[in-house]
Design a protein around this motif. Structure first.
Motif, PDB file in Angstrom:
ATOM      1  N   UNK A  60      12.117  -8.828  14.294  1.00  0.00           N
ATOM      2  CA  UNK A  60      11.487  -7.929  15.250  1.00  0.00           C
ATOM      3  C   UNK A  60       9.965  -8.070  15.187  1.00  0.00           C
ATOM      4  N   UNK A  61       9.275  -7.564  16.226  1.00  0.00           N
ATOM      5  CA  UNK A  61       7.824  -7.669  16.259  1.00  0.00           C
ATOM      6  C   UNK A  61       7.199  -7.011  15.022  1.00  0.00           C
ATOM      7  N   UNK A  62       7.713  -5.850  14.631  1.00  0.00           N
ATOM      8  CA  UNK A  62       7.158  -5.170  13.461  1.00  0.00           C
ATOM      9  C   UNK A  62       7.344  -6.004  12.199  1.00  0.00           C
ATOM     10  N   UNK A  63       8.460  -6.747  12.087  1.00  0.00           N
ATOM     11  CA  UNK A  63       8.677  -7.613  10.927  1.00  0.00           C
ATOM     12  C   UNK A  63       7.665  -8.759  10.902  1.00  0.00           C
ATOM     13  N   UNK A  64       7.271  -9.220  12.087  1.00  0.00           N
ATOM     14  CA  UNK A  64       6.237 -10.249  12.144  1.00  0.00           C
ATOM     15  C   UNK A  64       4.937  -9.758  11.546  1.00  0.00           C
ATOM     16  N   UNK A  65       4.557  -8.536  11.898  1.00  0.00           N
ATOM     17  CA  UNK A  65       3.336  -7.957  11.337  1.00  0.00           C
ATOM     18  C   UNK A  65       3.476  -7.736   9.831  1.00  0.00           C
ATOM     19  N   UNK A  66       4.677  -7.342   9.376  1.00  0.00           N
ATOM     20  CA  UNK A  66       4.915  -7.165   7.946  1.00  0.00           C
ATOM     21  C   UNK A  66       4.785  -8.500   7.216  1.00  0.00           C
ATOM     22  N   UNK A  67       5.301  -9.571   7.822  1.00  0.00           N
ATOM     23  CA  UNK A  67       5.163 -10.896   7.222  1.00  0.00           C
ATOM     24  C   UNK A  67       3.716 -11.289   7.032  1.00  0.00           C
ATOM     25  N   UNK A  68       2.887 -11.000   8.036  1.00  0.00           N
ATOM     26  CA  UNK A  68       1.458 -11.270   7.915  1.00  0.00           C
ATOM     27  C   UNK A  68       0.847 -10.415   6.802  1.00  0.00           C
ATOM     28  N   UNK A  69       1.295  -9.173   6.683  1.00  0.00           N
ATOM     29  CA  UNK A  69       0.794  -8.299   5.627  1.00  0.00           C
ATOM     30  C   UNK A  69       1.175  -8.835   4.248  1.00  0.00           C
ATOM     31  N   UNK A  70       2.397  -9.359   4.096  1.00  0.00           N
ATOM     32  CA  UNK A  70       2.822  -9.936   2.821  1.00  0.00           C
ATOM     33  C   UNK A  70       1.920 -11.105   2.448  1.00  0.00           C
ATOM     34  N   UNK A  71       1.667 -11.984   3.400  1.00  0.00           N
ATOM     35  CA  UNK A  71       0.757 -13.112   3.178  1.00  0.00           C
ATOM     36  C   UNK A  71      -0.614 -12.613   2.721  1.00  0.00           C
ATOM     37  N   UNK A  72      -1.138 -11.616   3.422  1.00  0.00           N
ATOM     38  CA  UNK A  72      -2.481 -11.120   3.140  1.00  0.00           C
ATOM     39  C   UNK A  72      -2.563 -10.415   1.796  1.00  0.00           C
ATOM     40  N   UNK A  73      -1.538  -9.630   1.444  1.00  0.00           N
ATOM     41  CA  UNK A  73      -1.531  -8.943   0.150  1.00  0.00           C
ATOM     42  C   UNK A  73      -1.513  -9.967  -0.982  1.00  0.00           C
ATOM     43  N   UNK A  74      -0.668 -10.981  -0.866  1.00  0.00           N
ATOM     44  CA  UNK A  74      -0.583 -12.009  -1.890  1.00  0.00           C
ATOM     45  C   UNK A  74      -1.919 -12.729  -2.062  1.00  0.00           C
ATOM     46  N   UNK A  75      -2.539 -13.086  -0.947  1.00  0.00           N
ATOM     47  CA  UNK A  75      -3.846 -13.740  -1.002  1.00  0.00           C
ATOM     48  C   UNK A  75      -4.877 -12.823  -1.672  1.00  0.00           C
ATOM     49  N   UNK A  76      -4.842 -11.566  -1.341  1.00  0.00           N
ATOM     50  CA  UNK A  76      -5.806 -10.613  -1.880  1.00  0.00           C
ATOM     51  C   UNK A  76      -5.667 -10.474  -3.393  1.00  0.00           C
ATOM     52  N   UNK A  77      -4.440 -10.380  -3.883  1.00  0.00           N
ATOM     53  CA  UNK A  77      -4.206 -10.214  -5.317  1.00  0.00           C
ATOM     54  C   UNK A  77      -4.781 -11.397  -6.099  1.00  0.00           C
ATOM     55  N   UNK A  78      -4.530 -12.606  -5.623  1.00  0.00           N
ATOM     56  CA  UNK A  78      -5.042 -13.785  -6.332  1.00  0.00           C
ATOM     57  C   UNK A  78      -6.566 -13.828  -6.265  1.00  0.00           C
ATOM     58  N   UNK A  79      -7.137 -13.448  -5.133  1.00  0.00           N
ATOM     59  CA  UNK A  79      -8.594 -13.442  -5.033  1.00  0.00           C
ATOM     60  C   UNK A  79      -9.220 -12.400  -5.962  1.00  0.00           C
TER      61      UNK A  79
END
Length: 419
Positions: A262-281
């Motif tokens: 669903x569209x909302x899952x697409x946004x959640x997927x982007x959030x997962x990517x961004x959270x992971x990137x943020x933690x490593x940074x």
């Protein structure tokens, strides 16, 4: 350029907080657009080629902003330059919403993306120059932390986007609210940036060791383009920037169209990517100081490539999210460590950071529209194999990020061996 003298702790703290906020605002603007791509596509009734062309126009505008950034720095300095650029991309975010809901028009959305790209392209170089200057003041690896705040912005933006999509909030209301936040951040933050003489702008006119006249300062700012190391670092950054830009603009649509979410899952997927990137940074600086840039970059390139392959091939949505998390973690430090490497020599840091940032952002901004054009012929998920190949190239080229001999980043034999 003369090396900036140490600043008072209060001044340095305010400067650092201001640049954190500017990185956050840039990430917020990008995720706001990226999280609503499916809604904008549906509202305008366009296909992936037309989405790709919109992104291409934004990319062209961003290249113009990147190219103008050296001129802006040399002529006006980072304070006024960043203020103008932030107000420009904030206006672009608002215009995207106007062209989607108020006066539905492909041309108006493109206009918004042009303003968005022009402002973001210019501010991205300038905020990295400022971040590199602060890194030299504190004498430790902190550019990944600045980029973590960019990722905070994308996490916040993706989360707001997911909430807006789930609740049926219109793109117009969403983008106008974000534009107002960006404007407020710009006005408050810029007041905390020190004068040019204390930063690593192309040299301040009142510095007696600086080239006199803005044309002479501009020549210094452009000098890095004549250095082979600039292009070597650009190759390191190209694959990771392509991977990050591709995720920001196509990950949500990949979940929706490639995996049936669903569209909302697409946004959640982007959030997962961004959270992971943020933690490593957040934790990347100490890791780099412990193991060195080259080793960290090579391990993360492998992580990113494996994560993207899992994202492409995963049979279930939960595994898609695992792939997105690995993709984000692996991509996290390529750009900031390229910036840090470019700033090894404080005497030429501004010129080199500006040039290296330009190469990275050309990939970051022009990669997604190219992916959109290819995806119409082979499918979006298959197109992402191009990104996997570029990540591998980036990993092999990581040796270019090794600190310059005798630089502040290479001050002890132990650190030189590890890097």
């Amino acid at each position: 350029m003369s090396t900036a003298s140490p600043l008072a702790e209060t001044t340095l703290r305010r400067w650092r907080l201001a640049i954190f906020a500017i990185f956050t605002a840039s990430g917020l603007s990008i995720a706001t657009w990226a999280s609503r791509v499916p809604a904008i596509k549906d509202a305008l009734g366009i296909d992936n080629i037309q989405v790709g062309l919109m992104l291409l126009m934004a990319g062209i505008a961003s290249i113009a902003g990147l190219s103008l950034s050296s001129v802006i720095l040399a002529r006006f300095g980072a304070r006024r330059g960043m203020l103008g650029a932030m107000l420009t991309f904030g206006a672009g975010v608002a215009t995207i919403g106007i062209g989607t809901d108020l006066v539905p028009s492909y041309a108006v959305v493109v206009l918004g993306l042009v303003l968005f790209g022009l402002g973001n392209g210019a501010v991205d170089v300038m905020m990295n120059v400022e971040g590199a200057a602060i890194e030299k003041q504190v004498q430790k690896t902190i550019l990944p932390l600045f980029h973590a705040f960019f990722s905070f912005g994308t996490v916040i933006g993706a989360g707001i986007g997911a909430l807006a999509a789930a609740t049926g909030t219109g793109v117009l209301a969403h983008t106008l609210a974000i534009a107002a936040v960006i404007g407020a951040i710009a006005l408050v933050s810029i007041a905390q940036v020190p004068p040019r003489a204390a930063t690593m702008d192309p040299d301040a006119p009142d510095d007696p060791a600086a080239p006199q006249g803005w044309r002479a300062r501009l020549d210094v700012a452009l000098s890095a383009w004549r250095e082979p190391r600039t292009y070597a670092l650009g190759l390191v950054m190209l694959g990771m920037s392509f991977a990050e830009g591709g995720a920001n603009d196509w990950l949500a649509l990949g979940v929706v169209e490639g995996h049936g979410g669903e569209e909302a899952l697409g946004a959640v997927g982007l959030a997962v990517f961004s959270v992971s990137m943020t933690v490593v940074r957040l934790f990347g600086g100490p890791l780099v100081d412990r193991f060195g840039r080259v080793a960290v970059l090579r391990v993360l390139a492998l992580t990113s490539a494996l994560g993207l392959l899992l994202f492409i091939l995963a049979p279930t949505v939960p595994l898609v999210f695992v792939g997105a998390a690995l993709w984000g973690a692996g991509t996290s430090l390529g750009f900031p460590l390229g910036m840090s490497a470019a700033a090894d020599d404080p005497a030429r840091a501004a010129a080199r950071v500006s040039a290296a940032a330009t190469i990275g952002y050309v990939a970051f901004l022009c990669g997604p529209p190219i992916l959109g054009l290819i995806s119409e012929h082979v499918g979006l998920l298959n197109t992402l194999y191009v990104v996997v190949a570029l990540i591998v190239v980036s990993g092999f080229a990581s040796g270019a990020a090794r600190p310059l001999a005798g630089s502040a980043a290479d001050t002890s034999p132990r650190r030189r061996r590890r890097r």
